[in-house]
Scaffold this motif. Structure first.
Motif, mmCIF file in Angstrom:
data_model
loop_
_atom_site.group_PDB
_atom_site.id
_atom_site.type_symbol
_atom_site.label_atom_id
_atom_site.label_comp_id
_atom_site.label_asym_id
_atom_site.label_seq_id
_atom_site.Cartn_x
_atom_site.Cartn_y
_atom_site.Cartn_z
ATOM 1 N N GLU A 17 -13.552 -36.889 13.307
ATOM 2 C CA GLU A 17 -12.784 -37.367 14.462
ATOM 3 C C GLU A 17 -13.187 -36.552 15.679
ATOM 4 N N THR A 18 -13.865 -37.184 16.629
ATOM 5 C CA THR A 18 -14.343 -36.476 17.818
ATOM 6 C C THR A 18 -13.652 -37.023 19.066
ATOM 7 N N PRO A 19 -13.761 -36.342 20.184
ATOM 8 C CA PRO A 19 -13.202 -36.878 21.430
ATOM 9 C C PRO A 19 -13.834 -38.214 21.829
ATOM 10 N N ALA A 20 -15.046 -38.477 21.361
ATOM 11 C CA ALA A 20 -15.729 -39.729 21.684
ATOM 12 C C ALA A 20 -15.381 -40.838 20.694
ATOM 13 N N GLY A 21 -14.638 -40.521 19.647
ATOM 14 C CA GLY A 21 -14.265 -41.512 18.637
ATOM 15 C C GLY A 21 -14.686 -41.062 17.248
ATOM 16 N N GLN A 22 -14.252 -41.842 16.283
ATOM 17 C CA GLN A 22 -14.519 -41.529 14.883
ATOM 18 C C GLN A 22 -15.968 -41.831 14.511
ATOM 19 N N MET A 23 -16.515 -41.005 13.637
ATOM 20 C CA MET A 23 -17.853 -41.214 13.084
ATOM 21 C C MET A 23 -17.782 -40.954 11.587
ATOM 22 N N SER A 24 -18.612 -41.654 10.825
ATOM 23 C CA SER A 24 -18.614 -41.432 9.378
ATOM 24 C C SER A 24 -20.022 -41.570 8.822
ATOM 25 N N TRP A 25 -20.252 -40.848 7.725
ATOM 26 C CA TRP A 25 -21.529 -40.899 7.027
ATOM 27 C C TRP A 25 -21.279 -40.877 5.533
ATOM 28 N N HIS A 26 -22.129 -41.554 4.782
ATOM 29 C CA HIS A 26 -22.114 -41.453 3.324
ATOM 30 C C HIS A 26 -22.890 -40.195 2.941
ATOM 31 N N ILE A 27 -22.365 -39.481 1.964
ATOM 32 C CA ILE A 27 -22.958 -38.214 1.536
ATOM 33 C C ILE A 27 -23.258 -38.299 0.036
ATOM 34 N N ALA A 28 -24.486 -37.983 -0.324
ATOM 35 C CA ALA A 28 -24.897 -37.994 -1.734
ATOM 36 C C ALA A 28 -24.192 -36.863 -2.484
ATOM 37 N N GLU A 29 -23.947 -37.088 -3.744
ATOM 38 C CA GLU A 29 -23.280 -36.087 -4.580
ATOM 39 C C GLU A 29 -24.033 -34.761 -4.555
ATOM 40 N N ARG A 30 -25.366 -34.812 -4.541
ATOM 41 C CA ARG A 30 -26.170 -33.580 -4.556
ATOM 42 C C ARG A 30 -26.027 -32.769 -3.268
ATOM 43 N N ASP A 31 -25.449 -33.367 -2.214
ATOM 44 C CA ASP A 31 -25.268 -32.665 -0.938
ATOM 45 C C ASP A 31 -23.832 -32.210 -0.709
ATOM 46 N N MET A 32 -22.961 -32.439 -1.672
ATOM 47 C CA MET A 32 -21.550 -32.085 -1.508
ATOM 48 C C MET A 32 -21.330 -30.586 -1.335
ATOM 49 N N ASP A 33 -22.270 -29.761 -1.815
ATOM 50 C CA ASP A 33 -22.122 -28.318 -1.660
ATOM 51 C C ASP A 33 -22.083 -27.891 -0.199
ATOM 52 N N LEU A 34 -22.567 -28.734 0.701
ATOM 53 C CA LEU A 34 -22.572 -28.413 2.127
ATOM 54 C C LEU A 34 -21.223 -28.687 2.793
ATOM 55 N N PHE A 35 -20.297 -29.328 2.068
ATOM 56 C CA PHE A 35 -19.056 -29.787 2.675
ATOM 57 C C PHE A 35 -17.818 -29.102 2.099
ATOM 58 N N GLY A 36 -17.984 -27.913 1.553
ATOM 59 C CA GLY A 36 -16.847 -27.168 1.017
ATOM 60 C C GLY A 36 -15.810 -26.837 2.077
ATOM 61 N N HIS A 37 -16.210 -26.771 3.324
ATOM 62 C CA HIS A 37 -15.296 -26.443 4.422
ATOM 63 C C HIS A 37 -14.508 -27.655 4.918
ATOM 64 N N VAL A 38 -14.830 -28.845 4.407
ATOM 65 C CA VAL A 38 -14.201 -30.072 4.885
ATOM 66 C C VAL A 38 -13.038 -30.447 3.964
ATOM 67 N N MET A 39 -11.908 -30.770 4.585
ATOM 68 C CA MET A 39 -10.703 -31.130 3.848
ATOM 69 C C MET A 39 -10.933 -32.403 3.033
ATOM 70 N N PRO A 40 -10.478 -32.418 1.787
ATOM 71 C CA PRO A 40 -10.581 -33.654 1.001
ATOM 72 C C PRO A 40 -9.695 -34.750 1.610
ATOM 73 N N THR A 41 -10.155 -35.966 1.538
ATOM 74 C CA THR A 41 -9.373 -37.091 2.036
ATOM 75 C C THR A 41 -8.087 -37.202 1.226
ATOM 76 N N ASN A 42 -6.976 -37.411 1.921
ATOM 77 C CA ASN A 42 -5.704 -37.655 1.239
ATOM 78 C C ASN A 42 -5.004 -38.816 1.932
ATOM 79 N N ARG A 43 -3.831 -39.190 1.486
ATOM 80 C CA ARG A 43 -3.181 -40.393 2.028
ATOM 81 C C ARG A 43 -2.740 -40.246 3.470
ATOM 82 N N THR A 44 -2.676 -39.011 3.998
ATOM 83 C CA THR A 44 -2.301 -38.844 5.400
ATOM 84 C C THR A 44 -3.505 -38.889 6.343
ATOM 85 N N CYS A 45 -4.711 -38.855 5.786
ATOM 86 C CA CYS A 45 -5.918 -38.887 6.614
ATOM 87 C C CYS A 45 -6.122 -40.285 7.201
#
Length: 185
Positions: free
Chosen positions: A73-101
């Motif tokens: 979620e950026t000031p310019a609007g939402q952006m999204s990307w698909h991430i391969a399972e083998r690259d998930m180690d790079l996203f440990g700092h990102v909150m898991p999606t939950n029902r409030t997201c």
């Protein structure tokens, strides 16, 4: 002019076909490795972007259940990307999606990259912004200076005319400015 298959025996033709299949398999493997490397490189950049703005990641696309989706979620609007399972180690700092997201807002790939481009500062803006930030820090430091009083060394900016109610030097503001990490409130 004849091709290499016309004059070959049946056994030789089979071997030539096998070699062609091996060549194609090697080429496919090399192409897949290059594609994986490109996805990994992109994942590094997306992970960095996700560290700058509120983001969450989860397996939320029913059309691609093997791929996680990171939503930024950026000031310019939402952006999204698909991430391969083998690259998930790079996203440990990102909150898991939950029902409030907030879910995907329906943006297209073109809209996503228009939004990303909108985040790029105009020529000279980034330097001006950095200069403004440094000037603001300098103004804060000029206010929060140490002063020796009968009560001891205190912060002049936090004194409010009563040295007995002042915060000891260095105050929390100066500690926050000097600390590479967040200072708790």
């Amino acid at each position: 002019m004849t091709n290499r298959y016309e004059e070959a025996s049946e056994a030789a033709k089979k071997l030539l076909c096998d070699f062609d299949e091996i060549d194609l398999a090697e080429e496919a493997a090399a192409a897949n490795a290059a594609l994986d490397a490109a996805y990994r490189e992109r994942a590094h950049l997306v992970a960095h972007l996700a560290s700058l703005y509120p983001s969450h990641i989860g397996h939320t696309d029913p059309n691609a259940p093997d791929w996680a989706v990171v939503i930024v979620e950026t000031p310019a609007g939402q952006m999204s990307w698909h991430i391969a399972e083998r690259d998930m180690d790079l996203f440990g700092h990102v909150m898991p999606t939950n029902r409030t997201c907030r879910g995907w807002d329906g943006h297209t790939t073109d809209e996503k990259y228009q939004r990303l481009e909108a985040l790029i500062p105009d020529e000279g803006t980034a330097l001006t912004r950095a200069e403004r930030a440094e000037a603001a820090i300098a103004r804060v430091r000029a206010i929060h200076t140490p002063v020796d009083t009968m009560a001891g060394r205190v912060c002049e900016g936090c004194m409010n005319c009563d040295p007995y109610e002042a915060l000891p030097w260095p105050c929390r503001t100066i500690e926050a400015l000097n600390s590479p990490e967040e200072t708790p409130l």
